[in-house]
Design an enzyme around this catalytic site. Structure first.
Site, PDB file in Angstrom:
ATOM      1  N   ASN A  36      38.548  40.864  48.664  1.00 17.65           N
ATOM      2  CA  ASN A  36      39.407  41.879  48.045  1.00 17.65           C
ATOM      3  C   ASN A  36      40.327  41.195  47.027  1.00 17.65           C
ATOM      4  O   ASN A  36      41.072  40.269  47.382  1.00 17.65           O
ATOM      5  CB  ASN A  36      40.230  42.578  49.140  1.00 17.65           C
ATOM      6  CG  ASN A  36      41.161  43.639  48.563  1.00 17.65           C
ATOM      7  OD1 ASN A  36      41.874  43.398  47.600  1.00 17.65           O
ATOM      8  ND2 ASN A  36      41.157  44.815  49.167  1.00 17.65           N
ATOM      9  N   ASP A  42      42.639  42.740  44.973  1.00 14.33           N
ATOM     10  CA  ASP A  42      43.777  43.574  44.546  1.00 14.33           C
ATOM     11  C   ASP A  42      44.976  42.734  44.107  1.00 14.33           C
ATOM     12  O   ASP A  42      45.672  43.077  43.144  1.00 14.33           O
ATOM     13  CB  ASP A  42      44.273  44.462  45.702  1.00 14.33           C
ATOM     14  CG  ASP A  42      43.292  45.560  46.057  1.00 14.33           C
ATOM     15  OD1 ASP A  42      42.341  45.790  45.299  1.00 14.33           O
ATOM     16  OD2 ASP A  42      43.494  46.179  47.119  1.00 14.33           O
ATOM     17  N   ARG A  89      54.170  41.299  35.468  1.00 16.51           N
ATOM     18  CA  ARG A  89      54.734  41.078  34.136  1.00 16.51           C
ATOM     19  C   ARG A  89      54.113  42.017  33.100  1.00 16.51           C
ATOM     20  O   ARG A  89      54.170  41.725  31.907  1.00 16.51           O
ATOM     21  CB  ARG A  89      54.476  39.624  33.697  1.00 16.51           C
ATOM     22  CG  ARG A  89      55.389  38.632  34.324  1.00 16.51           C
ATOM     23  CD  ARG A  89      56.800  38.811  33.778  1.00 16.51           C
ATOM     24  NE  ARG A  89      57.740  37.982  34.484  1.00 16.51           N
ATOM     25  CZ  ARG A  89      58.077  36.748  34.110  1.00 16.51           C
ATOM     26  NH1 ARG A  89      57.528  36.213  33.060  1.00 16.51           N
ATOM     27  NH2 ARG A  89      58.958  36.077  34.802  1.00 16.51           N
ATOM     28  N   HIS A 115      40.889  48.213  45.614  1.00 17.83           N
ATOM     29  CA  HIS A 115      41.450  49.506  46.046  1.00 17.83           C
ATOM     30  C   HIS A 115      42.100  50.161  44.828  1.00 17.83           C
ATOM     31  O   HIS A 115      43.104  49.673  44.327  1.00 17.83           O
ATOM     32  CB  HIS A 115      42.492  49.234  47.144  1.00 17.83           C
ATOM     33  CG  HIS A 115      43.078  50.479  47.748  1.00 17.83           C
ATOM     34  ND1 HIS A 115      43.930  50.433  48.826  1.00 17.83           N
ATOM     35  CD2 HIS A 115      42.936  51.787  47.437  1.00 17.83           C
ATOM     36  CE1 HIS A 115      44.292  51.668  49.144  1.00 17.83           C
ATOM     37  NE2 HIS A 115      43.715  52.506  48.319  1.00 17.83           N
ATOM     38  N   GLU A 161      37.645  50.716  47.573  1.00 18.31           N
ATOM     39  CA  GLU A 161      38.515  51.335  48.584  1.00 18.31           C
ATOM     40  C   GLU A 161      39.241  52.483  47.919  1.00 18.31           C
ATOM     41  O   GLU A 161      39.752  52.335  46.802  1.00 18.31           O
ATOM     42  CB  GLU A 161      39.560  50.339  49.080  1.00 18.31           C
ATOM     43  CG  GLU A 161      39.071  49.445  50.166  1.00 18.31           C
ATOM     44  CD  GLU A 161      40.193  48.559  50.678  1.00 18.31           C
ATOM     45  OE1 GLU A 161      41.371  48.972  50.622  1.00 18.31           O
ATOM     46  OE2 GLU A 161      39.894  47.451  51.098  1.00 18.31           O
ATOM     47  N   THR A 196      47.602  49.051  53.307  1.00 18.25           N
ATOM     48  CA  THR A 196      47.073  50.135  54.131  1.00 18.25           C
ATOM     49  C   THR A 196      47.539  49.961  55.573  1.00 18.25           C
ATOM     50  O   THR A 196      47.300  48.926  56.179  1.00 18.25           O
ATOM     51  CB  THR A 196      45.534  50.136  54.061  1.00 18.25           C
ATOM     52  OG1 THR A 196      45.150  50.022  52.699  1.00 18.25           O
ATOM     53  CG2 THR A 196      44.967  51.390  54.664  1.00 18.25           C
ATOM     54  N   GLU A 216      34.559  50.716  58.849  1.00 16.87           N
ATOM     55  CA  GLU A 216      35.230  49.424  58.744  1.00 16.87           C
ATOM     56  C   GLU A 216      36.309  49.426  59.814  1.00 16.87           C
ATOM     57  O   GLU A 216      37.210  50.282  59.801  1.00 16.87           O
ATOM     58  CB  GLU A 216      35.852  49.199  57.357  1.00 16.87           C
ATOM     59  CG  GLU A 216      36.550  47.833  57.316  1.00 16.87           C
ATOM     60  CD  GLU A 216      37.153  47.473  55.961  1.00 16.87           C
ATOM     61  OE1 GLU A 216      36.626  47.885  54.911  1.00 16.87           O
ATOM     62  OE2 GLU A 216      38.180  46.758  55.974  1.00 16.87           O
ATOM     63  N   HIS A 233      41.453  43.446  57.591  1.00 20.00           N
ATOM     64  CA  HIS A 233      42.909  43.610  57.536  1.00 20.00           C
ATOM     65  C   HIS A 233      43.590  42.452  58.258  1.00 20.00           C
ATOM     66  O   HIS A 233      43.478  42.325  59.474  1.00 20.00           O
ATOM     67  CB  HIS A 233      43.406  44.940  58.114  1.00 20.00           C
ATOM     68  CG  HIS A 233      44.575  45.444  57.315  1.00 20.00           C
ATOM     69  ND1 HIS A 233      45.841  44.948  57.479  1.00 20.00           N
ATOM     70  CD2 HIS A 233      44.642  46.331  56.291  1.00 20.00           C
ATOM     71  CE1 HIS A 233      46.645  45.540  56.602  1.00 20.00           C
ATOM     72  NE2 HIS A 233      45.938  46.368  55.866  1.00 20.00           N
TER      73      HIS A 233
END
Ligand code: PXP
Length: 238
Positions: free
Chosen positions: A6, A8, A17, A42, A69, A100, A150, A190
């Site tokens: 992931n 993100d 910035r 996500h 996601e 999440t 998941e 997670h």
């Protein structure tokens, strides 16, 4: 056990910035060359990290698998159907959360989720539901024809004692077995990191782990290539 990264938080750093660097697209390509099995992003309704441009470019450029996601809301479902990731992972979304928090309650929202799955299937996108390791949630996911679940590993990842960690591992093991009997694929994620993955990898029935923060945090120190290779070595230790 496959490993999807992931990215993100590469976009979080970029957006801090309002800049163009670091670019999640570059990072995705390096991660693929280092051996990840897929890229996860996500697209949040508030666009706090990943934006639509990122999703569209990733779709064009990556050669592994794109896992989008998303909340089950009209605007994002429309984008997903247009972009066509291999997998859409449905997560709950609350504006004020840091990340999440908790899984989707499939039972509470079953007809809407069923329609969402039909829409995504019509666009030839497989669907995963991010849920707690709970038998009723798994049964409901199978009933509305999700392709994957998941499993939320937050409780496992946050466990303080080894006893608590192994209790949760057992719960996830049983949930995985049950889901597989119903024909569901099983991903998990997670809070997984370089320490707790050494225990989590015992669950060899899990199809794929989705890991973000710990690998991106390590990449800030050692670089993305090395951070990814180190995690792959831990997952594939046999
Ligand atoms: N899986 C889902 C559904 C998530 O929402 C997240 C967090 O974005 C992850 C996996 C990855 O969690 P982490 O960043 O803690 O590794």
């Amino acid at each position: 056990m496959r490993f999807a990264l992931n990215i993100d938080h590469i976009a979080t750093l970029r957006n801090a910035r309002a800049a163009t660097q670091p670019d999640p697209i570059t990072v995705a390509l390096i991660a693929e060359q280092a051996g990840v099995d897929g890229i996860v992003v996500h697209l949040r309704e508030d666009r706090r990290h990943i934006n639509e441009r990122d999703v569209r470019l990733l779709r064009e450029i990556i050669t592994t698998k794109l896992d989008l996601e998303m909340a089950a809301v009209d605007e994002i479902i429309k984008i997903a159907c247009d972009v066509g990731p291999e997998l859409a992972t449905i997560v709950p979304e609350r504006r004020k959360e840091l990340t999440t928090e908790g899984g989707v309650n499939v039972l509470d929202d079953i007809s809407h989720l069923k329609e969402t799955i039909i829409d995504l299937h019509n666009a030839e996108i497989e669907v995963s539901l991010f849920i707690e390791p709970d038998i009723e949630q798994i049964n409901a996911s199978a009933e509305i024809e999700a392709d994957f679940i998941e499993i939320h590993t937050g409780v496992f990842s946050n466990a303080i004692s080894e006893e608590e960690q192994y209790d949760e591992l057992e719960k996830i093991r049983l949930a995985t077995r049950h889901a597989k009997k119903l024909g569901l694929g099983v991903n998990a994620g997670h809070g997984l990191d370089y320490q707790n993955i050494k225990i989590f990898r015992e669950l060899t029935d899990i199809d794929e782990v989705s890991i973000g923060h710990s690998v991106i945090a390590r990449a800030a120190i050692v670089g993305i290539d090395r951070a990814v290779r180190e995690m792959i070595r831990l997952i594939d230790y046999r």
